[in-house]
Design an enzyme around this catalytic site. Structure first.
Site, PDB file in Angstrom:
ATOM      1  N   CYS A   1       0.880  -1.190   0.000  1.00  0.00           N
ATOM      2  CA  CYS A   1       0.000   0.000   0.000  1.00  0.00           C
ATOM      3  C   CYS A   1       0.908   1.227   0.000  1.00  0.00           C
ATOM      4  O   CYS A   1       1.102   1.869   1.035  1.00  0.00           O
ATOM      5  CB  CYS A   1      -0.867   0.028   1.261  1.00  0.00           C
ATOM      6  SG  CYS A   1      -1.881  -1.420   1.512  1.00  0.00           S
ATOM      7  N   SER A   2       1.455   1.594  -1.130  1.00  0.00           N
ATOM      8  CA  SER A   2       2.627   2.482  -1.118  1.00  0.00           C
ATOM      9  C   SER A   2       2.357   3.960  -1.349  1.00  0.00           C
ATOM     10  O   SER A   2       3.212   4.793  -1.043  1.00  0.00           O
ATOM     11  CB  SER A   2       3.607   2.005  -2.183  1.00  0.00           C
ATOM     12  OG  SER A   2       3.062   2.261  -3.463  1.00  0.00           O
TER      13      SER A   2
ATOM     14  N   CYS B   1      -1.893   4.662  10.566  1.00  0.00           N
ATOM     15  CA  CYS B   1      -1.850   5.997  11.190  1.00  0.00           C
ATOM     16  C   CYS B   1      -3.125   6.176  12.007  1.00  0.00           C
ATOM     17  O   CYS B   1      -3.815   7.170  11.862  1.00  0.00           O
ATOM     18  CB  CYS B   1      -1.671   7.087  10.143  1.00  0.00           C
ATOM     19  SG  CYS B   1      -2.948   7.143   8.893  1.00  0.00           S
TER      20      CYS B   1
HETATM   21  C1  LIG Z   1      -1.822   4.728   4.627  1.00  0.00           C
HETATM   22  S1  LIG Z   1      -1.873   4.929   2.929  1.00  0.00           S
HETATM   23  C2  LIG Z   1      -0.247   4.500   2.451  1.00  0.00           C
HETATM   24  C3  LIG Z   1       0.757   5.597   2.658  1.00  0.00           C
HETATM   25  C4  LIG Z   1       2.105   5.255   2.071  1.00  0.00           C
HETATM   26  N1  LIG Z   1       2.622   4.005   2.594  1.00  0.00           N
HETATM   27  C5  LIG Z   1       3.114   6.345   2.317  1.00  0.00           C
HETATM   28  O1  LIG Z   1       3.936   6.238   3.227  1.00  0.00           O
HETATM   29  O2  LIG Z   1       3.092   7.335   1.582  1.00  0.00           O
HETATM   30  C6  LIG Z   1      -2.762   3.547   2.405  1.00  0.00           C
HETATM   31  C7  LIG Z   1      -2.791   3.353   0.913  1.00  0.00           C
HETATM   32  O3  LIG Z   1      -3.453   2.125   0.662  1.00  0.00           O
HETATM   33  C8  LIG Z   1      -4.115   2.227  -0.572  1.00  0.00           C
HETATM   34  N2  LIG Z   1      -5.092   1.132  -0.615  1.00  0.00           N
HETATM   35  C9  LIG Z   1      -6.378   1.115  -0.204  1.00  0.00           C
HETATM   36  N3  LIG Z   1      -6.912  -0.100  -0.391  1.00  0.00           N
HETATM   37  C10 LIG Z   1      -5.948  -0.875  -0.919  1.00  0.00           C
HETATM   38  C11 LIG Z   1      -5.872  -2.225  -1.339  1.00  0.00           C
HETATM   39  N4  LIG Z   1      -6.918  -3.007  -1.256  1.00  0.00           N
HETATM   40  N5  LIG Z   1      -4.709  -2.666  -1.845  1.00  0.00           N
HETATM   41  C12 LIG Z   1      -3.634  -1.872  -1.953  1.00  0.00           C
HETATM   42  N6  LIG Z   1      -3.635  -0.581  -1.574  1.00  0.00           N
HETATM   43  C13 LIG Z   1      -4.764  -0.088  -1.059  1.00  0.00           C
HETATM   44  C14 LIG Z   1      -4.663   3.629  -0.568  1.00  0.00           C
HETATM   45  O4  LIG Z   1      -4.891   4.064  -1.893  1.00  0.00           O
HETATM   46  C15 LIG Z   1      -3.551   4.398   0.129  1.00  0.00           C
HETATM   47  O5  LIG Z   1      -2.707   4.987  -0.812  1.00  0.00           O
END
Ligand SMILES: C[S@@+](CC[C@H](N)C(=O)[O-])C[C@H]1O[C@@H](n2cnc3c(N)ncnc32)[C@H](O)[C@@H]1O
Length: 445
Positions: free
Chosen positions: A259-260, A381
């Protein structure tokens, strides 16, 4: 453009169109040429009115003959801005707070100009006599109004913590966070970057725990600054930097970040790996993956490969492949209310159940990519046991091939404050960081 009008437009976008506060505010600041003083006032008005919205609406309820639900959005948001100025902004004289709001109403909601004038003058006259709900009768309602958090959230905090801690947390959620940067050592040394900043007259505070983490006082319009454009710095909170430090990827390793986006932690991992190895950076939003790519390019990173892939699905190709895996899971965001106050009003208790189901699925799949002896970090978070400790405990119970690594023993040099068990929970009121949960899991078989 008048900054109060800009604040009204921004607040309307946030409250009526569900825009994120930071995005709506930046859009408004870019759309019009405000001078720095006006930018500051506009920002203060938007965040101030939003942070204190339940309190302000409670006051509107006491002085208005109409229910809030009956008001048109411009009337309501103008009242919020006017009352915020009257009650919280000493630098704005009361007559200006009332007159400027009434003037704006002539443009946006002509029919309610008299009503707005009446409510604001009423508040102005009775400011000293405003009474909160009685805490003896209803502590949840009292805390909810005083600190503008919905009652379900106050109850959640009261269930998790003692009353004093819960109140400190609610209070801290309405304060301004320090703005941290990460110095990108792939492009500049820490000393040179700090020297550049101090030569330009900024006060720089370097973290004693994470050397590349600095707070720079007074740096504004960061994304327009040369330092940012040249890729010397990345905006990232201390708590978020802690995640990559704890995952501890090494040069040459194969790392998967499921989830980047927008890439804060992925680019930090690349920095720690000295731009050597491979990082697969995934997300489900194509436009957000573009942000990862743009950040990587600006920061001079070559080892990140972005992929649009949902963590809810298992990718057979990656089974047992990774030295390190990061699951920085989507979450309720209750740890970043200081940055995005609208989170308080958008989430409902019922949302948590579907979020935890998704978090568990993503963790379960991602763990299968870890090779034997490899490690995974699960972070959020948020400040909510159900999304944090409970997910990790359930995973460990269902998957005996994995064990928890005690972060507090292994990474104590990085950790602010005391932590009681093997995982870490940071709090804005205790650690002056975002509220963050971090846990580390090792695959042993
Ligand atoms: C907490 S944020 C990640 C922040 C990132 N790691 C950073 O440090 O910039 C969570 C991310 O998970 C993504 N997300 C949501 N559902 C997801 C899924 N089923 N699979 C992968 N990514 C997902 C969202 O789009 C979001 O960008």
């Amino acid at each position: 453009m008048n900054p109060r009008e800009g604040a009204l437009i921004t607040l309307y976008e946030i409250n009526e169109k569900e825009a994120f506060s930071n995005i709506a505010l930046n859009k408004e600041l870019r759309r019009n040429s405000y001078n720095q003083l006006d930018k500051n006032l506009l920002t203060e008005l938007v965040y101030g009115a939003l942070e204190n919205q339940i309190y302000i609406d409670y006051i509107i309820g006491q002085f208005s003959t109409f229910a809030i639900k009956q008001m048109n959005p411009y009337t309501l948001n103008l009242l919020r801005l006017g009352i915020y100025q009257l009650l919280f902004l000493n630098k704005v004289p009361s007559f200006a707070a009332v007159n400027e709001t009434v003037n704006l109403s002539k443009k946006y909601c002509k029919k309610t100009t008299g009503f707005i004038n009446g409510v604001l003058r009423n508040v102005q006259r009775n400011m000293k006599n405003i009474k909160l709900p009685n805490p003896e009768e209803n502590i949840v309602k009292y805390l909810s109004v005083k600190y503008s958090h919905p009652e379900w959230l106050v109850k959640t905090f009261l269930n998790n913590f003692d009353k004093d801690f819960a109140e400190e947390l609610l209070k801290a959620n309405n304060t301004k966070p320090e703005l941290y940067f990460r110095i990108n050592t792939l492009k500049i040394s820490i000393d040179d970057c700090i020297r550049l900043l101090t030569d330009e007259g900024y006060t720089v505070k370097q973290s004693s725990l994470i050397k590349e983490a600095v707070v720079v006082k007074g740096l504004q319009n960061i994304e327009q600054s040369n330092l940012y454009k040249k890729g010397y710095i990345q905006i990232q909170d201390f708590s978020s930097m802690l995640v990559a430090k704890i995952l501890d990827p090494k040069e040459g390793e194969y790392v998967i970040d499921v989830c980047s986006a927008p890439g804060g932690k992925t680019t930090h991992m690349a920095q720690i790996m000295n731009n050597k190895g491979t990082i697969i950076a995934r997300d489900i939003h194509e436009h957000k993956l573009k942000l990862v790519e743009r950040n990587a390019q600006r920061l001079g990173i070559k080892i990140i490969n972005t992929e649009n892939f949902s963590g809810n699905n298992l990718d057979e190709k990656l089974l047992n492949m990774a030295d390190k895996v990061l699951v920085d899971a989507p979450c309720s965001g209750l740890g970043i209310i200081r940055r995005k106050p609208e989170i308080k009003y958008r989430k409902q208790d019922e949302d948590i159940k579907s979020i935890t189901a998704m978090q568990y699925d993503i963790l379960k799949n991602a763990a299968k990519y870890v090779k034997i002896g490899g490690e995974l970090v699960y972070s959020t978070c948020t400040i909510n046991t159900r999304e944090n400790e409970d997910i990790v405990q359930k995973f460990l119970k269902d998957n005996p091939n994995y064990v928890l690594i005690n972060i507090n023993e292994e990474y104590k040099d990085f950790l602010p404050g005391e932590h009681n068990n093997g995982t870490v929970q940071l709090y804005p009121n205790l650690h002056n960081t975002d509220g963050f949960f971090i846990s580390k899991i090792k695959r042993i078989k």
